[in-house]
Design an enzyme around this catalytic site. Sequence first.
Site, short mmCIF file in Angstrom:
data_model
loop_
_atom_site.label_atom_id
_atom_site.label_comp_id
_atom_site.label_asym_id
_atom_site.label_seq_id
_atom_site.Cartn_x
_atom_site.Cartn_y
_atom_site.Cartn_z
N LYS A 1 -0.73 12.75 -38.74
CA LYS A 1 -0.05 12.74 -40.33
C LYS A 1 -0.33 14.27 -40.72
O LYS A 1 0.37 14.80 -41.59
CB LYS A 1 -0.63 11.96 -41.08
CG LYS A 1 -0.82 10.44 -40.54
CD LYS A 1 0.95 9.82 -40.63
CE LYS A 1 0.78 8.48 -40.72
NZ LYS A 1 0.36 7.78 -39.61
C1 LIG Z 1 0.85 6.47 -38.90
C2 LIG Z 1 0.44 6.34 -37.47
C3 LIG Z 1 1.21 5.73 -36.62
C4 LIG Z 1 2.32 4.93 -36.94
O1 LIG Z 1 3.45 6.25 -37.18
P1 LIG Z 1 4.67 5.76 -37.68
O2 LIG Z 1 5.37 7.28 -38.03
O3 LIG Z 1 4.32 5.07 -39.30
O4 LIG Z 1 5.50 5.05 -37.03
C5 LIG Z 1 0.50 5.58 -35.55
N1 LIG Z 1 -0.93 5.96 -34.92
C6 LIG Z 1 -1.78 6.41 -36.02
C7 LIG Z 1 -3.13 7.07 -35.66
C8 LIG Z 1 -0.95 6.68 -37.35
O5 LIG Z 1 -1.65 7.21 -38.31
#
Ligand SMILES: *Cc1c(COP(=O)(O)O)cnc(C)c1O
Length: 462
Positions: free
Chosen positions: A112
């Site tokens: 993120k």
């Molecule tokens: C947010 C997240 C996901 C999922 O990603 P999306 O874009 O919501 O599909 C997978 N793994 C981790 C560690 C995350 O923080």
Amino acid sequence: MRYVSTRGRAEVLDFAQAMMTGLARDGGLYLPETIPTFTREDIAALDGLPYEEVALRVITPFVGTSFSQDELKGAIARAYQGFDHVARAPMVQLAPGHFLLELFHGPTLAFKDFAMQLIGQLFQLALAKSGDRVAILGATSGDTGSAAIEAFRGLSNVDVFIMYPHGRVSEVQRRQMSTPADANVHALAVDGTFDDCQARLKDLFNDHEFRDAVGLAGVNSINWARVLAQIVYYFTAAASLGAPLREIDFTVPTGNFGDIFAGSIAKAMGLPIGKLVVATNQNDILHRALSTGEYRVGTVEPSISPSMDIQVSSNFERALWLAYGRDGAAVNQLMDELKSGGFAVSQGALQHLRETYVSGRASEDETTEMIATIHAETAEVICPHTAVAIKVAREHLRPGVPMISLSTAHPAKFPDAVEAAIAVRPALPAHMADLFDRDERITRVENDADKIKSLILERRTV
Ligand SMILES: *Cc1c(COP(=O)(O)O)cnc(C)c1O
């Protein structure tokens, strides 16, 4: 570049407006009207360039005149300077033909940060020009919240409110949200699931009076700028393994469908991605939808990969819009049906989706086993989300086509799940070593839009 809503009834916006708006006023999600393409030469030229340079080239055509080249270049440089790896998104090899793309070298240890750090910089530029003040409201299953708080803490013209499901995030995730001391940071523990948090988020955004009164801005992956920033690492990874001269497959651990949707845009831009594999945990609505054509909401079952514990996958709406030939009215109708539990994807649209995506799921036991297997085979310690991806990726390997699995978080964010699998407790990196000694600040709130509204009005500082 013009941005249009998936429901076809909101104002057309430019990039900066779409970024500041988040959710479209008709309830839809913004997408670029046309998708820019890269030639084979453009892609070949990316190999060996610094991450920041690839980011500039990939992002520029989507930004139009919203920011100058110098502004964008500066924002990208500042966004990634805090990462602890010079390659930003380095790869390691798991097995012949199978690679792991490490996306956890940012300040909050999950992928993120790639998007949120950049959005933080771009918001600052846009707010400096407009003189506006905003209240950022986010819903998180754990990682978006900490990344948003890290990106916006301490800024003078921004408050950041993050709703997370009480008791359903890991302790490291919670502490990353509750320990920043900045007055503009507000962690809200909602009595409900992530889907509840996301539904309340949409309630507040769809209350236009409230939205305008507090200058509500959204940084969830409903925000196009988030998706855009995530397109970049598909290009750096594929180029370093031989694209455009060969096809590359990717497997993405998926929850809200933002990360994998970015991969589908990279493919639409001309990157030779073969399979794009959606990997889900036991909350497998996406796997079921792609297998059967029925998108039916179940109940969220808490898992050891909590960042994917979700039933309503917001960005899937963007994929549906493309699959239905950009028909806003058709998407509108599906979203109406979703309110009463689900919908059936039309044959034509399902076929279109299956041309882009394949899918698989991993159970809790399979996830734990895969953490142990990878540790035994490679000595790599992986997080449970990454383990879900690898388990599913292994079912989709093709001779002669490299598979890249996305490693979305550092294992130290989920120490209990990792320790249960390999009897080793992964340590937090040095800059977070005292996380468990810091004071926490949390506000508990009911799963109720009016209660959340009052809290925002009462707490905001700008
Ligand atoms: C947010 C997240 C996901 C999922 O990603 P999306 O874009 O919501 O599909 C997978 N793994 C981790 C560690 C995350 O923080």
